[in-house]
Design a protein around this motif. Structure first.
Motif, short mmCIF file in Angstrom:
data_model
loop_
_atom_site.label_atom_id
_atom_site.label_comp_id
_atom_site.label_asym_id
_atom_site.label_seq_id
_atom_site.Cartn_x
_atom_site.Cartn_y
_atom_site.Cartn_z
N ASN A 78 1.39 29.89 -18.25
CA ASN A 78 0.79 28.58 -17.98
C ASN A 78 -0.39 28.71 -17.02
OD1 ASN A 78 0.50 25.78 -18.18
ND2 ASN A 78 1.85 25.42 -16.42
N PRO A 79 -1.45 29.37 -17.45
CA PRO A 79 -2.59 29.56 -16.53
C PRO A 79 -3.32 28.25 -16.26
CG PRO A 79 -3.17 30.24 -18.74
CD PRO A 79 -1.70 29.92 -18.78
N GLU A 80 -3.90 28.18 -15.08
CA GLU A 80 -4.70 27.01 -14.73
C GLU A 80 -5.97 26.99 -15.58
OE1 GLU A 80 -4.23 24.46 -12.61
OE2 GLU A 80 -2.19 25.19 -12.29
N PRO A 81 -6.39 25.82 -16.03
CA PRO A 81 -7.64 25.74 -16.80
C PRO A 81 -8.82 26.23 -15.96
CG PRO A 81 -6.38 23.69 -16.98
CD PRO A 81 -5.73 24.50 -15.90
N GLU A 82 -9.76 26.89 -16.60
CA GLU A 82 -10.95 27.33 -15.91
C GLU A 82 -11.80 26.14 -15.52
OE1 GLU A 82 -12.75 31.23 -17.33
OE2 GLU A 82 -11.70 30.57 -19.13
N GLN A 83 -12.25 26.12 -14.30
CA GLN A 83 -13.03 25.01 -13.79
C GLN A 83 -14.48 25.11 -14.24
OE1 GLN A 83 -11.52 22.40 -12.17
NE2 GLN A 83 -9.72 23.57 -12.81
N VAL A 84 -15.05 23.95 -14.53
CA VAL A 84 -16.43 23.90 -15.00
C VAL A 84 -17.20 22.90 -14.14
CG1 VAL A 84 -17.96 23.47 -16.95
CG2 VAL A 84 -15.64 24.36 -17.35
N GLN A 85 -18.40 23.27 -13.73
CA GLN A 85 -19.23 22.37 -12.96
C GLN A 85 -19.60 21.14 -13.78
OE1 GLN A 85 -22.60 24.62 -11.69
NE2 GLN A 85 -21.51 25.65 -10.04
#
Length: 386
Positions: free
Chosen positions: A279-286
């Motif tokens: 359950n990885p954290e979603p990659e953050q996007v600016q």
């Protein structure tokens, strides 16, 4: 020289907010993989005063977390105009770094005989640019062996092109005369020679491997399908960011999910590994990933396209609710659809396409299979007979 135009008709573009609504509606129903595709996705918007780069910016800006977008086939000429924006979109964490760019032949004289609107050098430029700008970029292509008039030396140019790039996906076909096309009247290459060329290209393609560099690396994988083999064994099928196929022993809880795997096996067509993070954290996007140079409000996008279209050559539009040049209350609907995506879907959908084929959820979660529905939507381009 292609039967496509005669068989499927002319092309036209849907309004961008209609495509956005369709994408968000699909994701709110449980879809976790969107395919944006058509006969030539790169040609989107040329008839309504916009273009594929603006559409991608709109979709990527609004695509929810843990949803992946795959961009469909496009010919080199339309890529040329928007390479910067397309590369930027392909680098986005929610867009697969994958593109299907058919070259058909590695010799300019053959391409000219095919009435292709590009050169080998243009194809190479697109490949070189994307390989430089997009890490681990995957490019797929098509080759036709034995087009009428193609000499052995000209076919050798095709072999050299594939040898140069060693693309992981090469769709190889032998020329077949389609009734009603100019090529059907041209003198054909000897059938035995065509088969020999196809064999030579296949042997070249099978001589190299593209995924060994992934061994022992950790990859983010989206499982969107399942596959049952002849022996009855079932596997999960997923893809990493580069759209490399990932095969894993079937476990229903991972269907439609994103995980992190450590790659322990690499093969010609796929990779495999062990799950190290379920359950990885979603990659953050600016928020300003693309900057502020484009419009993200669906209503404004619609108005902009309509205004641009009014000053350009008029063509007929898809016969749907998206034709209206009046303002439509789409913003509220888009907001509601985006909120619905945040909730866990009742039915896990392996993948779906916003295209001429739409994959829909199964009513039975344990048997969730991708079902190719009737032609519901062509994302970006509609086809209508004249």
């Amino acid at each position: 020289m292609c039967i496509r135009d005669s068989a499927r008709g002319t092309l036209g573009s849907y309004q961008p907010e209609a495509i956005l609504k369709r994408m968000l509606r699909a994701t709110s129903e449980g879809v976790r993989e969107i395919w944006l595709t058509s006969e030539d996705t790169g040609a989107y918007g040329r008839d309504i005063g916009t273009d594929i780069s603006q559409l991608l910016k709109l979709l990527v800006k609004n695509i929810p977390e843990n949803i992946m977008l795959r961009i469909g086939m496009t010919n080199p000429p339309y890529m040329y105009e928007h390479l910067d924006s397309i590369a930027k979109a392909l680098n986005h964490p929610r867009v697969f770094a994958f593109l299907h760019i058919p070259v058909q032949a590695g010799n300019n004289n053959v391409l000219e005989a095919m009435v292709r609107e590009y050169t080998v050098e243009q194809f190479e430029y697109v490949c070189d640019y994307l390989f430089e700008k997009v890490p681990n970029m995957t490019i797929a292509t098509d080759i036709i062996c034995g087009f009428p008039g193609e000499t052995k030396e000209q076919f050798d140019d095709t072999l050299r092109l594939i040898e140069k790039y060693k693309l992981p996906v090469v769709n190889i076909s032998q020329f077949y005369p389609r009734p009603g096309t100019p090529a059907a009247k041209m003198k054909r290459v000897d059938t035995k020679e065509v088969k020999q060329r196809s064999k030579a290209l296949t042997q070249l393609f099978e001589s190299y491997r593209c995924y060994d560099f992934l061994l022992n690396t950790e990859q983010r994988v989206w499982f969107s399908d399942k596959e049952t083999r002849k022996n009855g064994e079932t596997f999960l099928i997923g893809h990493n960011k580069s759209y490399v196929k990932v095969v894993h022993p079937y476990n229903e809880k991972f269907l439609g999910k994103c995980v992190i795997i450590k790659v322990t096996e690499t093969h010609k067509w796929h990779i495999a590994g062990e799950i190290v993070n379920e359950n990885p954290e979603p990659e953050q996007v600016q928020a300003n990933y693309f900057g502020d140079e484009f419009v993200t409000d669906p209503i404004k996008v619609s108005e902009q396209s309509i205004n641009n279209q009014s000053s350009s050559t008029q063509v007929s539009s898809p016969k749907s609710e998206n034709n209206s040049t009046q303002k439509q209350p789409v913003l509220e609907e888009v907001t509601n659809l985006k909120q619905n995506v945040q909730e866990e879907p009742k039915n896990v959908v392996q993948s779906a396409t916003v295209t001429s084929e739409v994959k829909v959820p199964s009513n039975n979660l344990s048997n969730a299979l991708m079902i190719v529905a009737a032609v519901l939507f062509v994302a970006g381009l509609y086809l209508s007979f004249r």
